[in-house]
Scaffold this motif. Structure first.
Motif, mmCIF file in Angstrom:
data_model
loop_
_atom_site.group_PDB
_atom_site.id
_atom_site.type_symbol
_atom_site.label_atom_id
_atom_site.label_comp_id
_atom_site.label_asym_id
_atom_site.label_seq_id
_atom_site.Cartn_x
_atom_site.Cartn_y
_atom_site.Cartn_z
ATOM 1 N N ASP A 49 -43.680 -41.445 -4.339
ATOM 2 C CA ASP A 49 -42.228 -41.416 -4.549
ATOM 3 C C ASP A 49 -41.747 -39.984 -4.802
ATOM 4 O O ASP A 49 -40.768 -39.523 -4.212
ATOM 5 C CB ASP A 49 -41.832 -42.297 -5.735
ATOM 6 C CG ASP A 49 -42.100 -43.770 -5.504
ATOM 7 O OD1 ASP A 49 -41.927 -44.231 -4.360
ATOM 8 O OD2 ASP A 49 -42.474 -44.457 -6.472
ATOM 9 N N ILE A 50 -42.457 -39.309 -5.700
ATOM 10 C CA ILE A 50 -42.071 -37.937 -6.046
ATOM 11 C C ILE A 50 -42.185 -37.028 -4.825
ATOM 12 O O ILE A 50 -41.289 -36.212 -4.550
ATOM 13 C CB ILE A 50 -42.953 -37.408 -7.194
ATOM 14 C CG1 ILE A 50 -42.779 -38.256 -8.455
ATOM 15 C CG2 ILE A 50 -42.638 -35.948 -7.481
ATOM 16 C CD1 ILE A 50 -41.398 -38.237 -9.041
ATOM 17 N N ALA A 51 -43.250 -37.175 -4.070
ATOM 18 C CA ALA A 51 -43.445 -36.345 -2.885
ATOM 19 C C ALA A 51 -42.327 -36.562 -1.874
ATOM 20 O O ALA A 51 -41.824 -35.604 -1.258
ATOM 21 C CB ALA A 51 -44.800 -36.657 -2.245
ATOM 22 N N GLU A 52 -41.906 -37.810 -1.704
ATOM 23 C CA GLU A 52 -40.848 -38.105 -0.744
ATOM 24 C C GLU A 52 -39.511 -37.514 -1.195
ATOM 25 O O GLU A 52 -38.732 -37.009 -0.382
ATOM 26 C CB GLU A 52 -40.716 -39.616 -0.543
ATOM 27 C CG GLU A 52 -39.687 -40.025 0.491
ATOM 28 C CD GLU A 52 -39.960 -39.417 1.868
ATOM 29 O OE1 GLU A 52 -38.979 -39.257 2.642
ATOM 30 O OE2 GLU A 52 -41.123 -39.114 2.192
ATOM 31 N N ILE A 53 -39.245 -37.537 -2.492
ATOM 32 C CA ILE A 53 -38.009 -36.912 -3.001
ATOM 33 C C ILE A 53 -38.036 -35.409 -2.749
ATOM 34 O O ILE A 53 -37.032 -34.811 -2.325
ATOM 35 C CB ILE A 53 -37.821 -37.215 -4.494
ATOM 36 C CG1 ILE A 53 -37.628 -38.717 -4.714
ATOM 37 C CG2 ILE A 53 -36.597 -36.457 -5.045
ATOM 38 C CD1 ILE A 53 -37.639 -39.136 -6.178
ATOM 39 N N TYR A 54 -39.191 -34.773 -2.983
ATOM 40 C CA TYR A 54 -39.308 -33.341 -2.683
ATOM 41 C C TYR A 54 -38.990 -33.084 -1.204
ATOM 42 O O TYR A 54 -38.283 -32.129 -0.867
ATOM 43 C CB TYR A 54 -40.716 -32.835 -2.979
ATOM 44 C CG TYR A 54 -40.968 -32.414 -4.422
ATOM 45 C CD1 TYR A 54 -40.151 -31.487 -5.050
ATOM 46 C CD2 TYR A 54 -42.057 -32.916 -5.133
ATOM 47 C CE1 TYR A 54 -40.392 -31.079 -6.358
ATOM 48 C CE2 TYR A 54 -42.310 -32.518 -6.435
ATOM 49 C CZ TYR A 54 -41.480 -31.606 -7.050
ATOM 50 O OH TYR A 54 -41.726 -31.199 -8.333
ATOM 51 N N ARG A 55 -39.531 -33.912 -0.334
ATOM 52 C CA ARG A 55 -39.313 -33.699 1.107
ATOM 53 C C ARG A 55 -37.839 -33.835 1.469
ATOM 54 O O ARG A 55 -37.301 -33.047 2.244
ATOM 55 C CB ARG A 55 -40.164 -34.684 1.920
ATOM 56 C CG ARG A 55 -41.657 -34.400 1.865
ATOM 57 C CD ARG A 55 -42.457 -35.235 2.820
ATOM 58 N NE ARG A 55 -43.880 -34.909 2.684
ATOM 59 C CZ ARG A 55 -44.737 -35.581 1.916
ATOM 60 N NH1 ARG A 55 -44.316 -36.660 1.255
ATOM 61 N NH2 ARG A 55 -45.985 -35.203 1.823
ATOM 62 N N MET A 56 -37.185 -34.837 0.907
ATOM 63 C CA MET A 56 -35.760 -35.011 1.188
ATOM 64 C C MET A 56 -34.942 -33.842 0.662
ATOM 65 O O MET A 56 -33.937 -33.452 1.255
ATOM 66 C CB MET A 56 -35.278 -36.327 0.596
ATOM 67 C CG MET A 56 -35.811 -37.557 1.312
ATOM 68 S SD MET A 56 -34.999 -39.093 0.773
ATOM 69 C CE MET A 56 -35.543 -39.178 -0.939
ATOM 70 N N ALA A 57 -35.379 -33.297 -0.489
ATOM 71 C CA ALA A 57 -34.647 -32.189 -1.089
ATOM 72 C C ALA A 57 -34.904 -30.852 -0.423
ATOM 73 O O ALA A 57 -34.262 -29.857 -0.754
ATOM 74 C CB ALA A 57 -35.012 -32.088 -2.580
ATOM 75 N N MET A 58 -35.854 -30.805 0.517
ATOM 76 C CA MET A 58 -36.149 -29.554 1.223
ATOM 77 C C MET A 58 -34.923 -29.086 2.010
ATOM 78 O O MET A 58 -34.753 -27.909 2.287
ATOM 79 C CB MET A 58 -37.327 -29.751 2.164
ATOM 80 C CG MET A 58 -38.671 -29.897 1.450
ATOM 81 S SD MET A 58 -39.388 -28.316 0.999
ATOM 82 C CE MET A 58 -39.996 -27.753 2.585
#
Length: 383
Positions: free
Chosen positions: A374-383
């Motif tokens: 979940d955290i990794a996916e949020i980081y990716r979206m926030a890129m």
């Protein structure tokens, strides 16, 4: 929501001209020689010199430590502690934003508890009373002057440590909106979004109480109505005073309700990339809000209303989504980065950032459970 409300806050002196109270306040705490922690920007702006004039008038001695950087490192704590002990000061005063205040808290911790600052990472690791502490904020955002947090970068691990203890709440916070007039527009924007993130995360926190919620909503209203104007004009004292109050109230809220996933994630970005905390929050907060939406849509509807959105006739879900829209609009209007890539974030950092975020104390009170994916996916979206 807890059925028992506990609330921590220091003595607060607020208003234009409040800076003149620093000498008398230090005397009331029993100070004879004050260790002043600041940074070079605040020194250059003239605020430390102003503080010294009031300390001299009160008959107090002092020592100045101004080697504090943005995202302060654990080595700065070691250097500051050495200076504090050598100078034989008996009290500590932070003059600056969140960085000098967190350094002052950390020096105070080690002065009486010994060890290294890494020993106190986590919750309630401080066992001995600290020297008297005063905090004079020069930004409207961090809220450190009223919180039980100190955030310090461990240079070896390249991450931010969260030190949380009621012992870290300063004895007196002196908040003078006039000092905000020397901040740049960019810093005003970044610190304002930091206050916004504090208010939002505290409001939806699992540890929120009626006492924290009232501060969170008030802070959100003030930020929505005044941040743009404060960024636009350094001398708009009505906006500056409102933002100082918003930062204070958001600080009280999150000191008691803690924070959430956005801060757990931002700490990793700041610690590794040395980015400004408010800039990182601007990039990550909207995506964490999207992730958390299903956990508390009713609260997000109230956030939307506090941010000035018209939710008349909308379903709770549709109204809740307008909170995210309002945050994105505010970030854009004040000119901050809207993606982590602009701050130097790379895909290769995401695995380690995600693992470390899961260990951050702020994640404990996030309203929705989150795993590493979940955290990794949020980081990716926030890129």
């Amino acid at each position: 929501m807890s059925s028992i409300c506990k609330h921590v806050a220091p003595e607060i002196i607020f208003g234009r001209g409040a800076l003149s109270q620093v000498g008398e306040s230090a005397v009331r705490l029993g100070a004879n020689k004050v260790f002043i922690v600041s940074d070079q920007g605040v020194v250059n702006a003239g605020w430390v010199e102003r503080v010294l004039s009031y300390l001299k008038a009160a008959g107090l001695q002092y020592e100045i430590f101004s080697s504090v950087t943005s995202n302060p490192k654990h080595t700065e704590i070691t250097e500051g502690l050495k200076r504090y002990l050598e100078s034989e000061c008996d009290s500590i005063m932070a003059v600056g934003g969140g960085s000098p205040t967190d350094v002052a808290k950390s020096i105070a911790t080690m002065a009486t508890n010994g060890g290294v600052i890494q020993d106190f990472e986590g919750i309630n690791k401080i066992t001995k009373p600290l020297p008297p502490m005063l905090a004079v904020p020069t930004t409207a955002g961090a809220g450190s002057e009223v919180t039980q947090f100190a955030i310090i970068v461990d240079k070896e691990r390249k991450l931010k440590m969260a030190i949380i203890s009621k012992s870290l709440v300063p004895d007196i916070a002196i908040i003078d909106p006039e000092v905000l007039q020397t901040k740049s527009a960019r810093l005003t924007a970044a610190t304002g979004i930091d206050a916004l993130s504090h208010a939002i995360e505290a409001y939806v926190s699992l540890a929120a109480t009626p006492l924290t919620e009232v501060h969170s909503l008030s802070a959100l209203r003030l930020i929505a109505q005044n941040l743009r104007e404060s960024v636009a004009c350094r001398t708009n004292m009505e906006a500056k005073t409102s933002m100082a109050m918003a930062s204070l109230q958001a600080g009280i809220a999150f000191s008691n309700a803690i924070l959430g996933a956005a801060h757990a994630m931002v700490h990793q970005v700041d610690g590794f990339l040395d980015t400004h905390h408010g800039e990182s929050n601007a990039c990550i907060l909207p995506y964490v809000m999207e992730f958390n939406l299903i956990a508390c849509p009713g609260k997000f509807k109230q956030i939307a209303e506090a941010l000035g959105e018209d939710v008349t006739g909308l379903s709770t879900w549709a109204a809740a989504k307008k909170a995210i829209k309002a945050v994105r609009a505010l970030v854009s209007d004040v000119g901050l980065a809207e993606g982590l890539a602009e701050l130097g974030m790379k895909e290769e950092y995401i695995p380690s950032f995600s693992r470390n975020a899961l260990k951050d104390a702020c994640l404990v009170t996030n309203p929705r459970d989150a795993d590493e994916n979940d955290i990794a996916e949020i980081y990716r979206m926030a890129m």
